[in-house]
Design a protein around this motif. Structure first.
Motif, short mmCIF file in Angstrom:
data_model
loop_
_atom_site.label_atom_id
_atom_site.label_comp_id
_atom_site.label_asym_id
_atom_site.label_seq_id
_atom_site.Cartn_x
_atom_site.Cartn_y
_atom_site.Cartn_z
N ARG A 74 0.83 -1.21 0.00
CA ARG A 74 0.00 0.00 0.00
C ARG A 74 0.86 1.26 0.00
NH1 ARG A 74 -5.48 -0.63 0.80
NH2 ARG A 74 -6.05 -2.73 1.42
N LEU A 75 0.35 2.26 -0.69
CA LEU A 75 1.02 3.56 -0.74
C LEU A 75 0.25 4.55 0.11
CD1 LEU A 75 1.73 3.82 -4.57
CD2 LEU A 75 3.28 3.07 -2.78
N TYR A 76 0.97 5.36 0.85
CA TYR A 76 0.36 6.40 1.66
C TYR A 76 1.06 7.72 1.37
CZ TYR A 76 -1.58 2.48 4.23
OH TYR A 76 -2.25 1.33 4.57
N PHE A 77 0.27 8.77 1.37
CA PHE A 77 0.79 10.10 1.08
C PHE A 77 0.50 11.01 2.25
CE2 PHE A 77 -0.20 7.96 -2.81
CZ PHE A 77 0.85 8.26 -3.65
N SER A 78 1.48 11.81 2.62
CA SER A 78 1.29 12.78 3.69
C SER A 78 0.77 14.08 3.08
CB SER A 78 2.62 13.04 4.39
OG SER A 78 2.52 14.19 5.20
N LYS A 79 -0.29 14.59 3.67
CA LYS A 79 -0.88 15.83 3.17
C LYS A 79 0.14 16.97 3.23
CE LYS A 79 -5.47 17.03 3.44
NZ LYS A 79 -6.72 17.19 4.16
N ASP A 80 0.91 17.02 4.30
CA ASP A 80 1.92 18.08 4.45
C ASP A 80 3.01 17.97 3.38
OD1 ASP A 80 0.57 19.04 6.67
OD2 ASP A 80 1.81 17.92 8.09
N GLU A 81 3.49 16.73 3.13
CA GLU A 81 4.54 16.54 2.13
C GLU A 81 4.04 16.87 0.74
OE1 GLU A 81 5.96 12.54 2.58
OE2 GLU A 81 7.18 13.04 4.32
N LEU A 82 2.80 16.46 0.43
CA LEU A 82 2.25 16.78 -0.89
C LEU A 82 2.06 18.29 -1.06
CD1 LEU A 82 -0.40 13.98 -1.52
CD2 LEU A 82 1.84 14.25 -2.57
N SER A 83 1.60 18.94 0.00
CA SER A 83 1.45 20.41 -0.07
C SER A 83 2.80 21.08 -0.29
CB SER A 83 0.82 20.93 1.22
OG SER A 83 -0.48 20.46 1.37
N ALA A 84 3.81 20.62 0.43
CA ALA A 84 5.16 21.19 0.26
C ALA A 84 5.68 20.91 -1.14
CB ALA A 84 6.10 20.62 1.31
N TRP A 85 5.41 19.71 -1.68
CA TRP A 85 5.84 19.33 -3.02
C TRP A 85 5.19 20.25 -4.05
CZ3 TRP A 85 2.89 16.96 -7.02
CH2 TRP A 85 3.63 16.53 -8.10
N ILE A 86 3.91 20.50 -3.89
CA ILE A 86 3.20 21.37 -4.82
C ILE A 86 3.72 22.80 -4.72
CG2 ILE A 86 0.95 22.43 -5.31
CD1 ILE A 86 -0.29 19.73 -4.38
N LYS A 87 3.90 23.29 -3.50
CA LYS A 87 4.35 24.67 -3.30
C LYS A 87 5.76 24.90 -3.84
CE LYS A 87 1.44 25.51 0.67
NZ LYS A 87 1.37 25.58 2.13
N SER A 88 6.61 23.91 -3.69
CA SER A 88 7.99 24.08 -4.12
C SER A 88 8.12 23.99 -5.64
CB SER A 88 8.89 23.04 -3.46
OG SER A 88 8.64 21.76 -4.01
N GLY A 89 7.16 23.33 -6.29
CA GLY A 89 7.22 23.19 -7.73
C GLY A 89 8.35 22.29 -8.17
N ARG A 90 8.88 21.50 -7.25
CA ARG A 90 10.01 20.66 -7.61
C ARG A 90 9.55 19.52 -8.52
NH1 ARG A 90 10.87 18.26 -1.65
NH2 ARG A 90 9.13 16.84 -1.66
N LYS A 91 10.47 19.08 -9.34
CA LYS A 91 10.14 18.07 -10.33
C LYS A 91 10.29 16.67 -9.81
CE LYS A 91 11.10 20.90 -14.30
NZ LYS A 91 11.93 21.11 -15.45
N GLY A 92 11.13 16.46 -8.82
CA GLY A 92 11.27 15.09 -8.38
C GLY A 92 12.07 14.91 -7.12
N ILE A 93 11.79 13.83 -6.48
CA ILE A 93 12.53 13.40 -5.32
C ILE A 93 13.84 12.75 -5.77
CG2 ILE A 93 12.42 11.87 -3.30
CD1 ILE A 93 10.50 14.28 -3.25
N LEU A 94 13.86 12.25 -7.01
CA LEU A 94 15.03 11.57 -7.54
C LEU A 94 16.25 12.49 -7.50
CD1 LEU A 94 16.10 9.02 -8.83
CD2 LEU A 94 15.41 9.91 -11.04
N GLU A 95 16.08 13.76 -7.84
CA GLU A 95 17.20 14.69 -7.82
C GLU A 95 17.75 14.84 -6.41
OE1 GLU A 95 14.33 15.38 -9.39
OE2 GLU A 95 14.99 15.36 -11.48
#
Length: 164
Positions: A74-95
Motif C-alpha cells: 500500500r502507498l500512503y501520502f502525507s498531506k503536508d509533504e504533498l502540499s510542500a511538493w506542490i508549493k515548491s514546484g520541484r520536479k522530483g525526489i530523484l534529484e
C-alpha cells in the motif's frame, strides 16, 4: 505527607488542578495522534487532493517524482509533504536522492541521458562510444548504465590531451 483537617481543602484543590492538567495533556496528545493519522492519505485521496488521475499518480510514484510512503503493498501520502511538493514546484525526489548520494561520496549508476549530461556529450555520440566499447558501461535488463566514478575517471584520462 500527612495533612491536618484544616489543610485538606487546599490539598484537594491542588490535587484537582494537577488531575485537570494531566487530563488536558492526555486530550492534547490524543488529538495530536488523531490529526497525524488523518494526515495520511490513500492513493485515491491523494489523487483527488492534487487533482491528478490515479494512473498518473502511480506513474509519478514509479518515477520517484512525488513523495510517498510505502507499507507493504500500500502507498500512503502525507498531506503536508504533498502540499510542500506542490508549493515548491520541484520536479522530483530523484534529484534529491542523487544529491544525497553525491554528498555521501558513494558511486551511483546513471542512465544514458544523465551520463551524456555529465560528460557533456550528445546521446547519439554516447551510444556510438558504447557500440565501439570506448566508454565504461554496463547493460542490465537491456538498459545501459554508467558508473559516475568510472565516467569521471574516463574523462580524466583524456584531459589535456589533443583531439585527433
Amino acid at each position: 505527607m500527612r495533612y491536618t483537617f484544616e489543610q485538606l481543602p487546599d490539598a484537594i484543590s491542588i490535587l484537582h488542578e494537577k488531575v485537570d492538567s494531566i487530563k488536558d495533556l492526555l486530550i492534547e496528545n490524543q488529538q495530536g495522534q488523531h490529526s497525524h493519522h488523518s494526515d495520511l492519505m490513500t492513493v485515491g485521496q491523494a489523487a483527488e487532493f492534487i487533482n491528478l488521475s490515479v494512473p498518473t499518480l502511480y506513474t509519478k510514484v514509479s518515477r520517484r517524482q512525488i513523495p510517498v510512503n510505502k507499507r507493504g503493498k500500500r502507498l500512503y501520502f502525507s498531506k503536508d509533504e504533498l502540499s510542500a511538493w506542490i508549493k515548491s514546484g520541484r520536479k522530483g525526489i530523484l534529484e534529491e536522492t542523487q544529491r544525497d548520494i553525491k554528498a555521501s561520496g558513494t558511486d551511483q549508476l546513471l542512465n544514458a541521458r544523465e551520463a551524456a549530461k555529465l560528460i557533456n556529450y550528445r546521446r547519439p555520440t554516447l551510444y556510438g562510444l558504447v557500440r565501439q566499447n570506448k566508454i565504461p558501461y554496463s547493460k542490465t535488463a537491456g538498459k545501459l548504465l554508467f558508473s559516475r566514478n568510472k565516467l569521471l575517471e574516463w574523462i580524466g584520462q583524456y584531459k589535456g590531451k589533443p583531439k585527433d
